[in-house]
Structure formats: C-alpha cells, structure tokens
Design a protein around this motif. Structure first.
Motif, short mmCIF file in Angstrom:
data_model
loop_
_atom_site.label_atom_id
_atom_site.label_comp_id
_atom_site.label_asym_id
_atom_site.label_seq_id
_atom_site.Cartn_x
_atom_site.Cartn_y
_atom_site.Cartn_z
N GLY A 1 0.83 -1.20 0.00
CA GLY A 1 0.00 0.00 0.00
C GLY A 1 0.86 1.25 0.00
N PRO A 2 0.24 2.42 -0.22
CA PRO A 2 1.01 3.65 -0.35
C PRO A 2 1.76 3.97 0.95
CG PRO A 2 -1.33 4.14 -0.05
CD PRO A 2 -1.22 2.65 -0.24
N LEU A 3 2.98 4.47 0.81
CA LEU A 3 3.79 4.74 2.00
C LEU A 3 4.80 5.85 1.71
CD1 LEU A 3 4.95 4.00 4.82
CD2 LEU A 3 6.43 2.36 3.65
N ILE A 4 4.82 6.84 2.60
CA ILE A 4 5.87 7.85 2.54
C ILE A 4 6.78 7.62 3.73
CG2 ILE A 4 6.40 10.32 2.71
CD1 ILE A 4 3.63 10.90 1.53
N VAL A 5 8.07 7.44 3.46
CA VAL A 5 9.04 7.36 4.55
C VAL A 5 9.69 8.74 4.62
CG1 VAL A 5 11.17 6.30 5.38
CG2 VAL A 5 9.45 4.91 4.21
N ALA A 6 9.54 9.40 5.77
CA ALA A 6 10.05 10.77 5.93
C ALA A 6 11.29 10.73 6.80
CB ALA A 6 9.00 11.66 6.57
N CYS A 7 12.44 11.11 6.22
CA CYS A 7 13.71 10.98 6.94
C CYS A 7 14.43 12.33 7.00
CB CYS A 7 14.57 9.95 6.20
SG CYS A 7 16.05 9.47 7.11
N ASN A 8 15.13 12.56 8.10
CA ASN A 8 16.01 13.74 8.16
C ASN A 8 17.17 13.51 7.20
OD1 ASN A 8 17.05 11.68 9.97
ND2 ASN A 8 18.62 13.19 10.50
N HIS A 9 17.87 14.59 6.82
CA HIS A 9 18.85 14.47 5.75
C HIS A 9 20.15 15.16 6.15
CE1 HIS A 9 20.45 13.73 1.92
NE2 HIS A 9 19.75 14.53 1.16
N ILE A 10 21.22 14.36 6.27
CA ILE A 10 22.50 14.94 6.69
C ILE A 10 23.65 14.59 5.77
CG2 ILE A 10 21.99 15.21 9.17
CD1 ILE A 10 23.13 12.43 9.64
N SER A 11 23.43 13.65 4.84
CA SER A 11 24.54 13.23 4.00
C SER A 11 24.06 12.69 2.66
CB SER A 11 25.33 12.12 4.73
OG SER A 11 26.01 11.30 3.82
N PHE A 12 24.96 12.77 1.70
CA PHE A 12 24.74 12.21 0.38
C PHE A 12 24.42 10.71 0.47
CE2 PHE A 12 26.76 10.05 -3.22
CZ PHE A 12 26.07 10.65 -4.26
N ALA B 1 6.01 3.01 -2.52
CA ALA B 1 6.62 3.69 -1.37
C ALA B 1 7.61 4.74 -1.87
CB ALA B 1 7.34 2.67 -0.49
N VAL B 2 7.62 5.90 -1.22
CA VAL B 2 8.53 6.97 -1.60
C VAL B 2 9.27 7.46 -0.35
CG1 VAL B 2 8.70 9.30 -2.56
CG2 VAL B 2 7.02 7.72 -3.49
N VAL B 3 10.58 7.61 -0.47
CA VAL B 3 11.37 8.18 0.63
C VAL B 3 11.50 9.68 0.36
CG1 VAL B 3 13.58 8.18 1.84
CG2 VAL B 3 12.69 6.06 0.85
N ILE B 4 11.13 10.49 1.34
CA ILE B 4 11.20 11.95 1.17
C ILE B 4 11.98 12.54 2.32
CG2 ILE B 4 9.82 14.07 1.06
CD1 ILE B 4 8.31 12.83 -0.91
N PHE B 5 12.77 13.55 2.00
CA PHE B 5 13.50 14.26 3.04
C PHE B 5 12.79 15.60 3.24
CE2 PHE B 5 16.31 11.23 1.03
CZ PHE B 5 16.81 10.56 2.14
N PRO B 6 11.96 15.70 4.28
CA PRO B 6 11.07 16.87 4.39
C PRO B 6 11.79 18.20 4.56
CG PRO B 6 10.72 15.33 6.24
CD PRO B 6 11.74 14.73 5.35
N GLU B 7 13.06 18.16 4.98
CA GLU B 7 13.79 19.42 5.12
C GLU B 7 14.14 20.01 3.75
OE1 GLU B 7 16.66 18.49 8.81
OE2 GLU B 7 16.23 16.86 7.43
N GLY B 8 14.01 19.20 2.70
CA GLY B 8 14.20 19.71 1.34
C GLY B 8 15.65 19.73 0.91
N THR B 9 16.55 19.78 1.85
CA THR B 9 17.97 19.79 1.49
C THR B 9 18.77 19.22 2.65
OG1 THR B 9 19.76 21.17 0.61
CG2 THR B 9 18.43 22.12 2.38
N ARG B 10 20.05 18.95 2.36
CA ARG B 10 20.90 18.34 3.37
C ARG B 10 21.25 19.35 4.46
NH1 ARG B 10 26.27 17.05 1.20
NH2 ARG B 10 25.20 17.60 -0.73
N PRO C 1 -0.05 7.05 4.36
CA PRO C 1 0.52 7.13 5.71
C PRO C 1 2.01 7.50 5.63
CG PRO C 1 0.19 4.84 5.07
CD PRO C 1 -0.41 5.69 3.98
N VAL C 2 2.50 8.08 6.72
CA VAL C 2 3.90 8.52 6.77
C VAL C 2 4.62 7.78 7.89
CG1 VAL C 2 5.43 10.49 7.20
CG2 VAL C 2 3.28 10.83 5.93
#
Ligand code: DC
Length: 419
Positions: free
Chosen positions: A257-268, A330-339, A362-363
């Motif tokens: 089923g649909p899924l957004i994984v929202a992760c913080n972003h600190i590195s390439f 499923a989509v992985v998104i970095f909500p901060e938009g940038t590193r 769901p997230v």
C-alpha cells in the motif's frame, strides 16, 4: 494463491465492524468479526450458567460447540447467535471471557483457518499482532472515548435497549482498561498498523480511506527492477560489512500500500542507506540538477530516483512521487528539502503534508545519524544508525489549509526527533 489478509484492530466503538464489512464488500472478499466469537462464548456460557472466570469450563464449552461464521452472522451448532450477542452486556461479558489465554488460543486457531483465497478482512483486538502478524495490511481504528460511547449508545437505542450515555461511556472505559491491561494479547496496535482516527470522520470517509489503502495493498507492493535490487542489496552488504551499522524499527513499515518514509537528511549517503534497509521497492526524490550529467542521471533513474525541481516548480516536481503513491508504492522523502550541513534539523517544507493528504498516504518517520562520518564508521569509531517510527495517519479533509500543512510537517519532524 496466497490469500490477501487485511487486519483491522481497535477498541470498542471505533467503527471496526461497519468499516470491515464495507471494505470486504468493496474488495469482494470475506469478512470475519472475531469479537463475535468472544461474545458467542460469553453468551453461551451465561446461558449454561458457566462462571466466566472458570477457564476450564469455558474451554470445554468451546470444544463441544461448533462455531461457524455464516454470511448472516455467527452460529453455534447451527443456532443463529446474532440476536443475542450484540448487547452492551454481551460485549462486557465477552471481554471477561477474552482475558483467558487458553480461550484465546482456541479461538485464534479457528480464526487462522478462515483465511482462504481470494482473501479476508478480519476485525478484532489482536488480529495484526497475534492472529495474522504477517497480514498484508493492518489498520488500527481509534476514536475518542466520547465519540465511541456516543456511537455505541445510538446502536443500543436503535436495538431498543434502555441505557444512558454516561453508563455506556463507563462500560467502554472499563472494557478499554480490561482489553489493554490483560496479560494475554493486550489490545495494542501492531508496529506496522496504520492508525485511522475516526473521531472527526464521517462513516463514509473512514470506509473510503480504508478501502483506498486496501485496494492498493491488494495490488501488491510493486516489484524491484533487477538494477535496483542489485544496488539495494549491494549497499546493504556494504553497510553491514564495512560500517558500524545499526537499524531499528523496520517492523514499523507497512508491507504493502502507499507509503511515505520521511527521513532527516544529513549526508549524500542517506538515500541509498535508507533505501537499502526498507524491505520493499521504494523510490526517492532527488534534485533535478543531479540528473544533468547523462551517465549519473541514468544511474539515478535506474536507482528509483525521481527528479524534483525546487522552488516554484517543486509542486509540479512532486507529481512523480504522486504517481508512485497513487499506484500503491513507497517513496522516501527528506522533508527538510535539502541536506543539513550541521546535522541539526532544518525547518520542514510543507510539500510532504500536501503529498500525504492528496495521495492519502501514511507517513513513517525515520531518523538517520552518523552518515556524515562514514569514514569514522568504517574505522568502527562512529555508528551509522537508522531508526523507523510508528506510521502516522495522513491529513484528512482540507487538513487546515496552509497552516495545517505546516503543522503536519512539523509534527513529522517532531516524530523524527523523538526517535
Ligand atoms: O469487538 P467487540 O466489541 O465485538 O469485542 C468484544 C470483546 O471481545 C472485547 O471487549 C474484547 C474481546 N475480543 C478480543 O479479546 N480479541 C478479539 N480479536 C476480538 C474481541
């Protein structure tokens, strides 16, 4: 063919039965109300003057009775029970019977035999945790105690019972307590259950949302391309072999089923590492600039990356992610938009809230630490850690406009921060 299994759990009066029945009808699969079985045992016991705390006697009763789920409801040795087991008192007696581990084991055995192709929607308290821990989709229905008491009270009045709202609410609180505190399979959401809070939803809206998730989950999670699987497995082995690598909470990720994984972003390194530990096909959004180099662009595309324009075009850029989610991916998104260059969280963009609301996905919050010091980790001096948290319900309705979107995005970051 493996049957599709949808587990719907939650406390009394959250709307499980109507929701489960309607979703099963939309999907054309069987619906089983496991609570009816506990109610049936309780009612049969009361009729036979068996004390509800006498587990051995209850087990003997279950052994000599043939319980069957028919389209008209449960029968015991062919006798229809539906007319007897729906009262508030029967529900209360059921929760007393349900505290016995032996009674539960006997009924769980029967419940497991009921999953047959093409599939089943089973509702209860422990379906996602105990009966079918590998269910394709798990939904945990909730609502405030007041809303649940109001609904149960209306049901009771419709059946011609005389009971007031306050008494219904007291019974519900007491049942919640007993269901949550019992030692044998207490009521609690499975780690990967999607919460569906129905306090503010119409019946139609909650059925619609659950059916949407179920349809997409039934279609399956989508297969990895050979290239992506190779990369996914390669990164995983690399991380396991060469890094001090710790992963927690992958059991929070819904299987389908649909899924957004929202992760913080600190590195390439974050997208490949997070992608590698998600046990299903997942896509990533990446800055469009990264695709300018033809070879690197081709590798990124092969590695499930979707180009996203920033600034004004970002809205349009998320369309690629929308398509994936609309197809149940499923989509992985970095909500901060940038590193984040410092490692400290940046304020989130609200696009993730809009995406979750529009696609009703769901997230799952995820936190990565240590990926800025990959070399230190290779020398076993620093740890790279990825943790997933409990699924969050997507925003519903108009989601409070722009301010509501910002608030939801902030809530996601707060959940990430708490991991
Ligand atoms: O969902 P319901 O109100 O019909 O359930 C009646 C009682 O049965 C409930 O208080 C707890 C118990 N029950 C359970 O322990 N496990 C289930 N899977 C379903 C119901």
């Amino acid at each position: 063919m493996k049957p599709f299994v949808l587990a719907i759990d939650g406390p009394a009066g959250a709307g499980k039965s109507v929701t489960a029945r309607a979703v099963a009808k939309h999907l054309g699969i069987r619906h089983v109300d496991s609570g009816a079985m506990y109610r049936a045992v309780a009612w049969l016991a009361v009729r036979a003057k068996t004390p509800l705390d006498d587990e051995a006697a209850l087990l003997a009763l279950i052994r000599r009775t043939k319980l069957e789920a028919t389209p008209e409801g449960l029968t015991a040795d062919g006798e229809p029970l539906e007319a007897h087991i729906r009262s508030v008192q029967a529900g209360d007696a059921a929760s007393r019977v349900a505290v016995h581990a032996g009674v539960r084991a006997a009924l769980v055995r029967v419940q497991r035999t009921m999953a047959a192709p093409p599939g089943i929607v089973m509702e209860g308290r422990d379906i996602g945790t105990v009966v079918f821990p590998r269910a394709d989709l798990k939904i945990f229905l909730t609502a405030s105690v007041e809303a649940r008491a109001r609904r149960r009270h209306q049901d009771a009045i419709a059946r011609g019972e005389t009971i007031d709202v306050a008494a219904t609410e007291a019974l519900i609180r007491e049942r919640d307590r007993r269901d949550e505190e019992r030692a044998a399979s207490p009521l609690r959401p499975a780690p990967d259950a999607i919460p569906l809070d129905t306090t503010e939803l119409t019946l139609e809206a909650q059925v619609d949302l659950a059916t949407h998730w179920a349809r997409l989950a039934q279609a399956g999670p989508g297969r990895m391309t050979a290239f992506f699987r190779f990369g996914h497995d390669f990164v995983l082995w690399f991380a396991r072999l060469f890094l001090k690598f710790r992963v927690e909470g992958t059991d929070h990720l819904p299987r389908a089923g649909p899924l957004i994984v929202a992760c913080n972003h600190i590195s390439f390194w974050d997208p490949p590492l997070v992608g590698a530990v998600i046990p299903r096909n997942a896509y990533f959004v990446a800055k469009a600039e990264l695709f300018q180099n033809r070879l690197f662009g081709a590798i990124l595309s092969g590695y499930n990356s979707i180009p996203i324009q920033r600034g004004a075009a970002a809205r349009r850029g998320l369309r690629g992610a929308e398509d994936i989610l609309a197809a149940g991916g499923a989509v992985v998104i970095f909500p901060e938009g940038t590193r984040s260059k410092t490692g400290a969280f940046l304020p989130p963009k609200s696009g993730i809230a809009r995406l979750a609301a529009q696609t009703r996905s769901p997230v799952v919050p995820a936190r990565i630490t240590g990926s800025r010091q990959i070399r230190r980790s290779m020398l076993r001096q620093g740890e790279v850690r990825i943790v997933f948290g409990s699924p969050m319900m997507p925003p519903t309705g108009d989601a409070g406009g722009r301010e509501g979107e910002r608030a939801y995005a902030r809530r996601i970051m707060a959940e990430i921060g708490a991991l």
